[in-house]
Structure formats: C-alpha cells, structure tokens
Design a protein around this motif. Structure first.
Motif, PDB file in Angstrom:
ATOM      1  N   LYS A 187       0.828  -1.211   0.000  1.00 48.94           N
ATOM      2  CA  LYS A 187       0.000   0.000   0.000  1.00 48.94           C
ATOM      3  C   LYS A 187       0.863   1.262   0.000  1.00 48.94           C
ATOM      4  O   LYS A 187       0.401   2.358   0.306  1.00 48.94           O
ATOM      5  N   MET A 188       2.146   1.070  -0.309  1.00 49.18           N
ATOM      6  CA  MET A 188       3.137   2.157  -0.394  1.00 49.18           C
ATOM      7  C   MET A 188       3.306   2.868   0.949  1.00 49.18           C
ATOM      8  O   MET A 188       3.468   4.083   1.003  1.00 49.18           O
ATOM      9  N   ARG A 189       3.296   2.087   2.023  1.00 53.23           N
ATOM     10  CA  ARG A 189       3.497   2.602   3.374  1.00 53.23           C
ATOM     11  C   ARG A 189       4.656   1.842   4.000  1.00 53.23           C
ATOM     12  O   ARG A 189       4.790   0.644   3.803  1.00 53.23           O
ATOM     13  N   ALA A 190       5.480   2.548   4.781  1.00 58.25           N
ATOM     14  CA  ALA A 190       6.587   1.905   5.483  1.00 58.25           C
ATOM     15  C   ALA A 190       6.953   2.738   6.702  1.00 58.25           C
ATOM     16  O   ALA A 190       7.760   3.662   6.617  1.00 58.25           O
ATOM     17  N   ALA A 191       6.360   2.416   7.826  1.00 55.84           N
ATOM     18  CA  ALA A 191       6.719   3.068   9.082  1.00 55.84           C
ATOM     19  C   ALA A 191       8.093   2.558   9.514  1.00 55.84           C
ATOM     20  O   ALA A 191       8.609   1.575   8.976  1.00 55.84           O
ATOM     21  N   ARG A 192       8.674   3.195  10.508  1.00 60.68           N
ATOM     22  CA  ARG A 192      10.008   2.774  10.965  1.00 60.68           C
ATOM     23  C   ARG A 192      10.043   1.308  11.393  1.00 60.68           C
ATOM     24  O   ARG A 192      11.042   0.634  11.217  1.00 60.68           O
ATOM     25  N   ASP A 193       8.957   0.843  11.975  1.00 61.08           N
ATOM     26  CA  ASP A 193       8.932  -0.535  12.482  1.00 61.08           C
ATOM     27  C   ASP A 193       8.251  -1.518  11.522  1.00 61.08           C
ATOM     28  O   ASP A 193       7.967  -2.653  11.896  1.00 61.08           O
ATOM     29  N   SER A 194       8.026  -1.118  10.281  1.00 59.48           N
ATOM     30  CA  SER A 194       7.374  -1.997   9.291  1.00 59.48           C
ATOM     31  C   SER A 194       8.271  -3.173   8.928  1.00 59.48           C
ATOM     32  O   SER A 194       9.491  -3.106   9.043  1.00 59.48           O
ATOM     33  N   ASP A 195       7.622  -4.224   8.460  1.00 63.25           N
ATOM     34  CA  ASP A 195       8.353  -5.348   7.895  1.00 63.25           C
ATOM     35  C   ASP A 195       7.910  -5.511   6.442  1.00 63.25           C
ATOM     36  O   ASP A 195       7.078  -4.755   5.958  1.00 63.25           O
ATOM     37  N   ILE A 196       8.497  -6.477   5.763  1.00 62.86           N
ATOM     38  CA  ILE A 196       8.107  -6.761   4.388  1.00 62.86           C
ATOM     39  C   ILE A 196       7.364  -8.098   4.402  1.00 62.86           C
ATOM     40  O   ILE A 196       7.945  -9.129   4.743  1.00 62.86           O
TER      41      ILE A 196
END
Length: 175
Positions: A39-48
């Motif tokens: 969804k084109m989102r990546a917070a600092r704590d996001s994973d893939i």
C-alpha cells in the motif's frame, strides 16, 4: 511523508533482493508483496510481508525450507522477510470474502512471476466488488530467481512419492 517515501523505496529494493532468494527455493512459483508495503506505506517498524505461491502438493516443503532459511541465515528476523501467506497455484481462489481480504488481494504487488499474479487476480475477481476501479498493480518490481539450477535439481529429487510423504509429514508437524 518524505521519510516514509524514502523507506518505501529502500524496502522495495530489499524486497526485490529477498524475492530473488525466495523465488530460488524449490517449488516456489510466485512471490507478491502484501501488507503495508503493498500500500506504499513503510513506518520505521514496518516489515516486508510476502505472499508466496507454490507448486501443488509442495506448499509445506517450500514453507519449511523458507522458515529454516529465515531462522538460520536471517536469525529469525521479520524486518525484511515476513512470510505472510501461502497458497498453491491450483488453489489460487481465496475463500474468505471480506473487505480486509479484498484489500490485501487488490493491493498485492507482483515480484516474481507476473503471469501467475494475473491468474491469481482472475481467480479472485470477487475482490473487485469492494474495489471496482482498482487497477492491476505494476510489474516494474518483478525479478528472476538467483539459483535456478539448484532449484530444478531439488525439485527433480522431490517430485515423486518421497516428496508427497515429506510434504504430508511437514504439514502435520507444522499444524
């Protein structure tokens, strides 16, 4: 937003590298990104998050090999290698039909095997009822596997009754 956009680019670079590895595993037929990155989102704590499609009757072998790889070589890190969902390429139709699942399906981004991605989307046309205007996602991130020869050798060794028994055993152990 600028920082998050930079993280999205970084995460997609890493996702493409990891997808080349995932796609090299035996019986893996497709890899798509799901979750926040799709969804084109990546917070600092996001994973893939990865949505993996396998050969029928070999899902549990693929899943187990990928989990072992993650534990041994990535020290069980989820940051760039979160195996989120598995299906086989004869069971592409997702039975659960709610807004959450439709959102995940519509926003999947193909990273390996764009043709299989299109088959998956055709098998899940029901999701369009929730998002009738949603376009298919771009194939600009699609990659090729790193180790095609090794993949073919292992598949040949396990594409028999032994592979059937091993897949059944791994399914029972996992569940």
């Amino acid at each position: 937003r600028i920082q998050e956009r930079k993280r999205v680019k970084k995460y997609y670079r890493m996702a493409r590298i990891m997808t080349r590895i995932i796609a090299s595993f035996p019986f893996v037929r497709g890899v798509f990104v799901s979750g926040s990155l799709s969804k084109m989102r990546a917070a600092r704590d996001s994973d893939i998050d990865y949505f993996v499609v396998t050969k029928p009757g070999r899902l549990w072998i693929s899943r187990t090999m990928l989990m072992i790889f993650k534990k041994l070589f990535l020290f069980n890190s989820y940051k760039y290698f979160c195996l989120n969902y598995f299906v086989d390429d004869h069971s592409l139709h997702i039975e659960s039909r709610d807004l959450y699942i439709a959102t995940e399906i519509i926003t999947l981004v193909p990273l390996y095997n764009n043709e299989l991605y299109h088959h998956f989307m055709e098998a899940n046309q029901w999701a369009k009822r929730f998002y009738p205007q949603a376009p298919r996602r771009s194939s600009k991130y699609v990659v090729k596997p790193l180790f095609g020869v090794l993949k073919r050798i292992v598949e040949k060794v396990l594409d028999n009754a032994l592979g059937n028994k091993l897949d059944d055993y791994l399914m029972k152990k996992t569940l």
